[in-house]
Scaffold this motif. Sequence first.
Motif, PDB file in Angstrom:
ATOM      1  N   VAL A   8       6.741   1.550  10.326  1.00 13.78           N
ATOM      2  CA  VAL A   8       7.343   2.287   9.217  1.00 13.78           C
ATOM      3  C   VAL A   8       6.815   3.720   9.181  1.00 13.78           C
ATOM      4  O   VAL A   8       7.586   4.671   8.961  1.00 13.78           O
ATOM      5  CB  VAL A   8       7.056   1.567   7.882  1.00 13.78           C
ATOM      6  N   ASP A  64       9.284   6.936   9.860  1.00 15.12           N
ATOM      7  CA  ASP A  64       9.489   7.922   8.798  1.00 15.12           C
ATOM      8  C   ASP A  64       9.631   9.338   9.361  1.00 15.12           C
ATOM      9  O   ASP A  64      10.280  10.193   8.754  1.00 15.12           O
ATOM     10  CB  ASP A  64       8.317   7.860   7.817  1.00 15.12           C
ATOM     11  N   GLY A 122      12.327   0.776   3.341  1.00 17.81           N
ATOM     12  CA  GLY A 122      11.997  -0.253   2.364  1.00 17.81           C
ATOM     13  C   GLY A 122      12.487  -1.617   2.793  1.00 17.81           C
ATOM     14  O   GLY A 122      11.761  -2.618   2.707  1.00 17.81           O
ATOM     15  N   SER A 141      10.402  -2.982   5.509  1.00 18.53           N
ATOM     16  CA  SER A 141       9.147  -3.524   4.976  1.00 18.53           C
ATOM     17  C   SER A 141       9.360  -4.898   4.366  1.00 18.53           C
ATOM     18  O   SER A 141       8.541  -5.804   4.549  1.00 18.53           O
ATOM     19  CB  SER A 141       8.574  -2.564   3.927  1.00 18.53           C
ATOM     20  N   ALA A 194       7.634  -5.469  -2.961  1.00 20.79           N
ATOM     21  CA  ALA A 194       8.479  -4.626  -2.120  1.00 20.79           C
ATOM     22  C   ALA A 194       9.918  -4.591  -2.637  1.00 20.79           C
ATOM     23  O   ALA A 194      10.570  -3.537  -2.633  1.00 20.79           O
ATOM     24  CB  ALA A 194       8.444  -5.129  -0.679  1.00 20.79           C
ATOM     25  N   SER A 237      10.035  -2.317  -5.414  1.00 22.87           N
ATOM     26  CA  SER A 237       9.733  -0.938  -5.021  1.00 22.87           C
ATOM     27  C   SER A 237      10.908  -0.228  -4.358  1.00 22.87           C
ATOM     28  O   SER A 237      10.943   1.007  -4.326  1.00 22.87           O
ATOM     29  CB  SER A 237       8.529  -0.921  -4.064  1.00 22.87           C
ATOM     30  N   VAL A 238      11.848  -0.982  -3.798  1.00 22.76           N
ATOM     31  CA  VAL A 238      12.972  -0.352  -3.091  1.00 22.76           C
ATOM     32  C   VAL A 238      13.681   0.638  -4.002  1.00 22.76           C
ATOM     33  O   VAL A 238      13.979   1.786  -3.610  1.00 22.76           O
ATOM     34  CB  VAL A 238      13.955  -1.435  -2.583  1.00 22.76           C
ATOM     35  N   ALA A 288       8.739   8.008   0.851  1.00 21.11           N
ATOM     36  CA  ALA A 288       9.003   6.627   1.264  1.00 21.11           C
ATOM     37  C   ALA A 288       8.071   6.154   2.369  1.00 21.11           C
ATOM     38  O   ALA A 288       7.511   5.058   2.290  1.00 21.11           O
ATOM     39  CB  ALA A 288      10.462   6.494   1.714  1.00 21.11           C
ATOM     40  N   TYR A 305       4.544   5.551   1.109  1.00 23.27           N
ATOM     41  CA  TYR A 305       4.495   4.443   0.152  1.00 23.27           C
ATOM     42  C   TYR A 305       4.518   3.098   0.883  1.00 23.27           C
ATOM     43  O   TYR A 305       3.666   2.229   0.630  1.00 23.27           O
ATOM     44  CB  TYR A 305       5.676   4.533  -0.815  1.00 23.27           C
ATOM     45  N   TRP A 306       5.475   2.932   1.778  1.00 27.84           N
ATOM     46  CA  TRP A 306       5.609   1.641   2.439  1.00 27.84           C
ATOM     47  C   TRP A 306       4.457   1.376   3.394  1.00 27.84           C
ATOM     48  O   TRP A 306       4.002   0.231   3.533  1.00 27.84           O
ATOM     49  CB  TRP A 306       6.945   1.559   3.163  1.00 27.84           C
ATOM     50  N   LEU A 342       2.073  -1.947   2.833  1.00 27.64           N
ATOM     51  CA  LEU A 342       1.913  -2.922   3.911  1.00 27.64           C
ATOM     52  C   LEU A 342       0.474  -2.985   4.406  1.00 27.64           C
ATOM     53  O   LEU A 342      -0.041  -4.061   4.727  1.00 27.64           O
ATOM     54  CB  LEU A 342       2.859  -2.586   5.062  1.00 27.64           C
TER      55      LEU A 342
END
Length: 512
Positions: free
Chosen positions: A36, A40, A52, A55, A109, A112-113, A123, A126-127, A131
């Motif tokens: 992820v 990104d 997201g 994840s 998760a 959180s999306v 994003a 965050y992910w 994780l």
Amino acid sequence: MTALSAVTADTPSLVQSVDWLAIAPVVVTATVALVVLVADLFVPEKRKPLLGWLSVAGLAAATLLLLPLRAGNRATFCLPGDPDACSYTADHFTLVIQFLVLAGALVTALLSVTAVRDARMPAGEYWFLLLSSAAGAALLPASRDLATLIVALEVASLPAFALVGMRRGDRLSSEAALKFFLSSVTATAVSLLGVSFVYAATGSLYLTQVADGLEDVPGQLDTLAMAGVALTLVGFAFKTAAVPFHFWVPDTYVGAPLPIAGYLSVIGKAVGFTGLILVTVIAFPAYSEIWGPALAVLAALTMTLGNAAALRQSADRANGAVRLLAWSSVGQAGYLLVPIAAAAYGERDQIGSTVAYALMYAVVNLGAFAVAALVARTKPLQRIRDYRGLYAERPLAALSLAFFLLCLAGLPPGVIGLFAKVIVIQAAVDAGLGWLAVIMAINVVIALYYYLRWTALLFRGPEEGAAAVAAARTRVPLPVTAAIALTAVTAVVLSGAPQLVLRFASGSLFPQ
């Protein structure tokens, strides 16, 4: 040449084979975190939500990888010459806690999306942080040496600091992250000092060898060993938010994004309690006469102060709903400490009660935060009074929240909550801690007031009238709906067959 061959034959091999299946849930979670983070850099802004969903898929895959391990009794990274001294063990206890962690992270998760998109949080970061924290939390229950235990604890905690402060420019978020960081760093420093003392007294970091070493500590090292045990437990008490180490909880939950507040209330606590169980029951049984009474007193103080503070929350206060859930989580932490304290009095099997209670608490508390995330979309002040008339606006959400609150209170039809409280009280009684069982019963009655007050508010008429009700009927995002539905269905099923939780949590948690 012959002598060299003989020496080589007698020397244990330092080259170990890794049981990749045993460590697969942790490895998959960590690998998806790196994927992820790298993705990104290349994914355009409009397609960031895909990170997201990637994840979510990764956490679902990691959770499913627990199925091939359900037989338990797998270990890897063992000390040459001593197969019982291993750094990673995938036994029944490990798998149950890993299921709690990974399934809880999966629900987080889903919540959180939408939150990441709406709050314009970065994003990729965050992910990756979520994780990474989940990977550390999944590693911790499998850790069977003090070094791995502390490393897993920090891998779970460090990303959480940044997640709490992810809402850039928000004063409450920055303040919450700072308080959480300072308290956690203090806890880690205290734990490391305790671990160093224990290592000096026993000469080992492996939990089973530490237990053997503490059985026969030389007289001149006894004080050092006792100090090490006490300091290690104090460090984990910070992580569990036990009184008087709870001061960071309410402000941290208020300042964090709602999905992260729910994550900390469940996975953060699971990490602390898992570490506490491992060090007390496996590593420090020789000093049970020290940590047993101490944990019993901490349990009484924690449940009493947590419920008393929740009782004082005003319905008109901004963020009052989150603060009530925060103080409620402190009170629930007191209940979770009871079976661990009981283990010091010969009731070692009662550890299953803590795990069963933690599973119940994880489902219903994450569900409550999921409904709070839904309400916050139209009423961002998060006052308790904002939930008035929720049944008229969103009947299914109101019924779900009412059921979650009744489970936390231990009232029918939330049978799973009642069942969990009964087995914890039974653990105290079986251990001869009748006074603690009485205090818990009193606290359960106290908690009924604020849980029922909130529940009743859901079914009262809305203050603003029908126009406001119609305006509030905005479209509910699919991930939030899925999170509420998943937790609600699970809670209902478990209330129909509560014995499944205890059967799942019990068993051969620890070798005899």
